[in-house]
Motif scaffolding. Structure first.
Motif, PDB file in Angstrom:
ATOM      1  N   ALA A 354       0.833  -1.202   0.000  1.00  0.00           N
ATOM      2  CA  ALA A 354       0.000   0.000   0.000  1.00  0.00           C
ATOM      3  C   ALA A 354       0.872   1.257   0.000  1.00  0.00           C
ATOM      4  O   ALA A 354       0.616   2.211  -0.752  1.00  0.00           O
ATOM      5  CB  ALA A 354      -0.925  -0.007   1.208  1.00  0.00           C
ATOM      6  N   TYR A 355       1.889   1.263   0.835  1.00  0.00           N
ATOM      7  CA  TYR A 355       2.780   2.420   0.893  1.00  0.00           C
ATOM      8  C   TYR A 355       3.468   2.659  -0.453  1.00  0.00           C
ATOM      9  O   TYR A 355       3.501   3.790  -0.966  1.00  0.00           O
ATOM     10  CB  TYR A 355       3.840   2.225   1.980  1.00  0.00           C
ATOM     11  N   THR A 356       4.002   1.595  -1.048  1.00  0.00           N
ATOM     12  CA  THR A 356       4.760   1.744  -2.293  1.00  0.00           C
ATOM     13  C   THR A 356       3.858   2.175  -3.437  1.00  0.00           C
ATOM     14  O   THR A 356       4.255   2.983  -4.290  1.00  0.00           O
ATOM     15  CB  THR A 356       5.481   0.429  -2.633  1.00  0.00           C
ATOM     16  N   MET A 357       2.624   1.654  -3.475  1.00  0.00           N
ATOM     17  CA  MET A 357       1.693   2.050  -4.526  1.00  0.00           C
ATOM     18  C   MET A 357       1.412   3.546  -4.481  1.00  0.00           C
ATOM     19  O   MET A 357       1.330   4.205  -5.523  1.00  0.00           O
ATOM     20  CB  MET A 357       0.384   1.274  -4.387  1.00  0.00           C
ATOM     21  N   MET A 358       1.281   4.102  -3.282  1.00  0.00           N
ATOM     22  CA  MET A 358       0.978   5.526  -3.175  1.00  0.00           C
ATOM     23  C   MET A 358       2.218   6.407  -3.354  1.00  0.00           C
ATOM     24  O   MET A 358       2.109   7.568  -3.728  1.00  0.00           O
ATOM     25  CB  MET A 358       0.295   5.810  -1.838  1.00  0.00           C
ATOM     26  N   ALA A 359       3.391   5.857  -3.090  1.00  0.00           N
ATOM     27  CA  ALA A 359       4.627   6.612  -3.283  1.00  0.00           C
ATOM     28  C   ALA A 359       5.098   6.569  -4.732  1.00  0.00           C
ATOM     29  O   ALA A 359       5.758   7.508  -5.201  1.00  0.00           O
ATOM     30  CB  ALA A 359       5.725   6.063  -2.373  1.00  0.00           C
ATOM     31  N   ALA A 360       4.754   5.503  -5.464  1.00  0.00           N
ATOM     32  CA  ALA A 360       5.300   5.251  -6.794  1.00  0.00           C
ATOM     33  C   ALA A 360       5.078   6.369  -7.815  1.00  0.00           C
ATOM     34  O   ALA A 360       5.964   6.618  -8.640  1.00  0.00           O
ATOM     35  CB  ALA A 360       4.761   3.932  -7.341  1.00  0.00           C
ATOM     36  N   PRO A 361       3.926   7.064  -7.819  1.00  0.00           N
ATOM     37  CA  PRO A 361       3.763   8.126  -8.829  1.00  0.00           C
ATOM     38  C   PRO A 361       4.848   9.197  -8.772  1.00  0.00           C
ATOM     39  O   PRO A 361       5.166   9.809  -9.795  1.00  0.00           O
ATOM     40  CB  PRO A 361       2.385   8.714  -8.487  1.00  0.00           C
ATOM     41  N   SER A 362       5.430   9.416  -7.604  1.00  0.00           N
ATOM     42  CA  SER A 362       6.463  10.447  -7.479  1.00  0.00           C
ATOM     43  C   SER A 362       7.815   9.995  -8.011  1.00  0.00           C
ATOM     44  O   SER A 362       8.701  10.828  -8.248  1.00  0.00           O
ATOM     45  CB  SER A 362       6.620  10.867  -6.011  1.00  0.00           C
ATOM     46  N   PHE A 363       7.988   8.690  -8.214  1.00  0.00           N
ATOM     47  CA  PHE A 363       9.305   8.184  -8.600  1.00  0.00           C
ATOM     48  C   PHE A 363       9.782   8.727  -9.946  1.00  0.00           C
ATOM     49  O   PHE A 363      10.982   8.874 -10.166  1.00  0.00           O
ATOM     50  CB  PHE A 363       9.303   6.647  -8.646  1.00  0.00           C
ATOM     51  N   SER A 364       8.842   8.996 -10.862  1.00  0.00           N
ATOM     52  CA  SER A 364       9.237   9.518 -12.173  1.00  0.00           C
ATOM     53  C   SER A 364       9.180  11.036 -12.226  1.00  0.00           C
ATOM     54  O   SER A 364       9.329  11.630 -13.294  1.00  0.00           O
ATOM     55  CB  SER A 364       8.355   8.921 -13.274  1.00  0.00           C
ATOM     56  N   LEU A 365       8.971  11.671 -11.072  1.00  0.00           N
ATOM     57  CA  LEU A 365       8.975  13.131 -10.989  1.00  0.00           C
ATOM     58  C   LEU A 365      10.225  13.646 -10.295  1.00  0.00           C
ATOM     59  O   LEU A 365      10.867  14.584 -10.770  1.00  0.00           O
ATOM     60  CB  LEU A 365       7.732  13.624 -10.227  1.00  0.00           C
ATOM     61  N   ARG A 366      10.566  13.040  -9.163  1.00  0.00           N
ATOM     62  CA  ARG A 366      11.705  13.520  -8.379  1.00  0.00           C
ATOM     63  C   ARG A 366      12.999  13.408  -9.186  1.00  0.00           C
ATOM     64  O   ARG A 366      13.246  12.415  -9.859  1.00  0.00           O
ATOM     65  CB  ARG A 366      11.810  12.719  -7.089  1.00  0.00           C
ATOM     66  N   GLY A 367      13.795  14.435  -9.111  1.00  0.00           N
ATOM     67  CA  GLY A 367      15.066  14.434  -9.839  1.00  0.00           C
ATOM     68  C   GLY A 367      14.930  14.681 -11.327  1.00  0.00           C
ATOM     69  O   GLY A 367      15.902  14.562 -12.063  1.00  0.00           O
ATOM     70  N   GLY A 368      13.730  15.049 -11.792  1.00  0.00           N
ATOM     71  CA  GLY A 368      13.518  15.305 -13.219  1.00  0.00           C
ATOM     72  C   GLY A 368      12.509  14.346 -13.810  1.00  0.00           C
ATOM     73  O   GLY A 368      12.608  13.134 -13.629  1.00  0.00           O
ATOM     74  N   THR A 369      11.520  14.877 -14.509  1.00  0.00           N
ATOM     75  CA  THR A 369      10.494  14.021 -15.089  1.00  0.00           C
ATOM     76  C   THR A 369      11.067  13.145 -16.201  1.00  0.00           C
ATOM     77  O   THR A 369      12.092  13.459 -16.802  1.00  0.00           O
ATOM     78  CB  THR A 369       9.330  14.847 -15.660  1.00  0.00           C
ATOM     79  N   ARG A 370      10.349  12.062 -16.458  1.00  0.00           N
ATOM     80  CA  ARG A 370      10.786  11.110 -17.476  1.00  0.00           C
ATOM     81  C   ARG A 370      10.976  11.778 -18.838  1.00  0.00           C
ATOM     82  O   ARG A 370      11.939  11.502 -19.563  1.00  0.00           O
ATOM     83  CB  ARG A 370       9.753   9.983 -17.555  1.00  0.00           C
ATOM     84  N   GLU A 371      10.062  12.674 -19.198  1.00  0.00           N
ATOM     85  CA  GLU A 371      10.135  13.310 -20.512  1.00  0.00           C
ATOM     86  C   GLU A 371      11.386  14.182 -20.643  1.00  0.00           C
ATOM     87  O   GLU A 371      12.069  14.166 -21.674  1.00  0.00           O
ATOM     88  CB  GLU A 371       8.875  14.159 -20.744  1.00  0.00           C
ATOM     89  N   ILE A 372      11.695  14.942 -19.591  1.00  0.00           N
ATOM     90  CA  ILE A 372      12.884  15.791 -19.616  1.00  0.00           C
ATOM     91  C   ILE A 372      14.148  14.936 -19.683  1.00  0.00           C
ATOM     92  O   ILE A 372      15.075  15.197 -20.472  1.00  0.00           O
ATOM     93  CB  ILE A 372      12.924  16.696 -18.373  1.00  0.00           C
ATOM     94  N   LEU A 373      14.202  13.893 -18.869  1.00  0.00           N
ATOM     95  CA  LEU A 373      15.383  13.026 -18.856  1.00  0.00           C
ATOM     96  C   LEU A 373      15.625  12.378 -20.206  1.00  0.00           C
ATOM     97  O   LEU A 373      16.759  12.314 -20.691  1.00  0.00           O
ATOM     98  CB  LEU A 373      15.221  11.940 -17.787  1.00  0.00           C
ATOM     99  N   ARG A 374      14.558  11.914 -20.830  1.00  0.00           N
ATOM    100  CA  ARG A 374      14.734  11.242 -22.116  1.00  0.00           C
ATOM    101  C   ARG A 374      15.148  12.214 -23.210  1.00  0.00           C
ATOM    102  O   ARG A 374      15.840  11.836 -24.159  1.00  0.00           O
ATOM    103  CB  ARG A 374      13.449  10.486 -22.479  1.00  0.00           C
ATOM    104  N   GLY A 375      14.762  13.477 -23.066  1.00  0.00           N
ATOM    105  CA  GLY A 375      15.252  14.491 -23.999  1.00  0.00           C
ATOM    106  C   GLY A 375      16.751  14.698 -23.842  1.00  0.00           C
ATOM    107  O   GLY A 375      17.484  14.796 -24.831  1.00  0.00           O
ATOM    108  N   ILE A 376      17.214  14.749 -22.583  1.00  0.00           N
ATOM    109  CA  ILE A 376      18.646  14.895 -22.309  1.00  0.00           C
ATOM    110  C   ILE A 376      19.418  13.707 -22.879  1.00  0.00           C
ATOM    111  O   ILE A 376      20.462  13.864 -23.530  1.00  0.00           O
ATOM    112  CB  ILE A 376      18.884  15.008 -20.789  1.00  0.00           C
ATOM    113  N   ILE A 377      18.884  12.509 -22.644  1.00  0.00           N
ATOM    114  CA  ILE A 377      19.554  11.289 -23.111  1.00  0.00           C
ATOM    115  C   ILE A 377      19.600  11.269 -24.646  1.00  0.00           C
ATOM    116  O   ILE A 377      20.643  10.951 -25.245  1.00  0.00           O
ATOM    117  CB  ILE A 377      18.838  10.049 -22.573  1.00  0.00           C
ATOM    118  N   ALA A 378      18.489  11.601 -25.291  1.00  0.00           N
ATOM    119  CA  ALA A 378      18.425  11.571 -26.759  1.00  0.00           C
ATOM    120  C   ALA A 378      19.415  12.535 -27.381  1.00  0.00           C
ATOM    121  O   ALA A 378      20.084  12.209 -28.377  1.00  0.00           O
ATOM    122  CB  ALA A 378      17.000  11.898 -27.216  1.00  0.00           C
TER     123      ALA A 378
END
Length: 384
Positions: A354-378
């Protein structure tokens, strides 16, 4: 297309000895922690535990001794961080300062700033927060609207808002990314970093943002004609963008990018131990192989940092893949075990799930969103 390589790190006898010491220390200190408390490791704020790490010499490990450090290797520091996260230790009171704020001060700070603050971080007595994200800008840091203006007496007057400021209500200091000249159309140009005393600066208001569990980790920090001393500038005025990019390499590279949900993996393996289900064996094998690969890549980033390189793109890849791994984990667990997520449950798996399910949405936000990171990588790989 540009190819990236991650160095392979062999663990030295000294690192193995350190790992055993850390495990013994954590076994004693965390003996009474529940599985749910261990799952909260990333957000676990415990100044006393951080002081104990400092007393062991396990904070500021790579820094010069003249600033309270211990002149040990980047990989030895990695060992301590990896073990504390894997064990579910409360790291929030020290990890921002130890991981990125301290190294930024060491690299860009004045002698006075370094001598005043770094020994306190190494002792586990000084907590930092990050002043980067803002409302309506997401991970587009170059869109910063928070502004610091020089006054006639040399001081800085700051106005603006920072968002998702983890433990800003507890922090002693913030490293603030802001605009000191030009406009938002100038993007990266005209940005700087300022050192903010969060405890004694008038004009700062910290408002709580509750997460999905109703807990207070995040904040909205408002600067309303907040006056900072003239020597609050960190590094060079106008060089904030290059400085913050260097700081983000530290933020995105560590084992916390794939170990913050480790307790769920631990509970899942415990429940499935001895299962004759092919689906369970296949899923656990796949998860373990992903974990081992992420660990090898993250250790490679530690090796690049040890060599004095700036592995910002290597770190972005680790961060993106680590977030994907952690966000997939709750769904995989639910597909394998018939358990109702419930943080109030006496069943450890149900509570941690239960804890991990509610925390998980933030994992792809903290430290930079997925979209921004993939732009940097590309861009680094020559794909855009």
């Amino acid at each position: 297309m540009t190819m990236l390589e991650y160095p392979v790190l062999a663990e030295s006898d000294r690192a193995r000895e350190l790992r055993s010491e850390v495990r013994a220390f954590l076994a004693r200190e965390l003996a009474g922690k529940t599985s749910l408390q261990r799952a909260e490791s990333w957000n676990g704020f415990d100044r006393e535990f951080s002081r104990k790490l400092g007393q062991q010499g396990w904070l500021g490990m790579t820094w010069p001794k003249e600033y309270g450090g211990h002149e040990r290797s980047a990989f030895e520091r990695y060992v301590v961080m990896e073990e504390t996260l894997a064990a579910g230790a409360p790291v929030a009171a020290h990890w921002i300062a130890d991981r990125q704020s301290g190294p930024s001060l060491l690299h860009y700070g004045t002698e006075e700033q370094k001598r005043a603050i770094l020994p306190r971080i190494a002792a586990g007595e000084c907590t930092f927060c990050i002043g980067m994200s803002e409302p309506d800008s997401g991970s587009d840091l170059a869109a910063t609207r928070t502004r610091a203006e020089r006054q006639s007496d040399g001081s800085w007057k700051v106005n603006g808002t920072k968002l998702w400021t983890t433990y800003g209500h507890e922090a002693d200091y913030m490293i603030l990314f802001c605009r000191t000249s030009g406009t938002t159309e100038d993007r990266q140009r005209g940005t700087s970093q300022l050192l903010v005393d969060m405890k004694s600066t008038p004009g700062i208001t910290v408002k709580p943002i509750l997460d999905l569990m109703g807990k207070h980790h995040f904040n909205e920090v408002h600067f309303e004609d907040a006056i900072l001393p003239g020597d609050a500038i960190l590094g060079e005025e106008g060089q904030g963008w290059s400085q913050v990019m260097s700081e983000l390499a530290y933020e995105r590279s560590g084992p916390e990018r794939f170990l913050s949900s480790m307790q769920l993996m631990t509970e899942l393996v415990r429940v499935l131990r001895g299962s004759d289900s092919d689906a369970a064996r296949l899923a656990i094998g796949r998860l373990f192989s992903h974990l081992v690969t992420l660990r090898a890549m993250s250790r490679g980033v530690a090796a690049l940092l040890e060599a004095g390189e700036n592995p910002s793109v290597h770190a972005a890849i680790v961060k993106d893949l680590g977030a994907t791994f952690e966000q997939d984990l709750p769904d995989i667990a639910r597909s394998l075990v018939d358990v109702q997520p419930d943080m109030e449950s006496e069943d450890d798996l149900a509570a941690v799930l239960a804890y991990t399910m509610m925390a998980a949405p933030s994992f792809s936000l903290r430290g930079g969103t997925r979209e921004i990171l993939r732009g940097i990588i590309a861009r680094q790989l020559g794909l855009r």
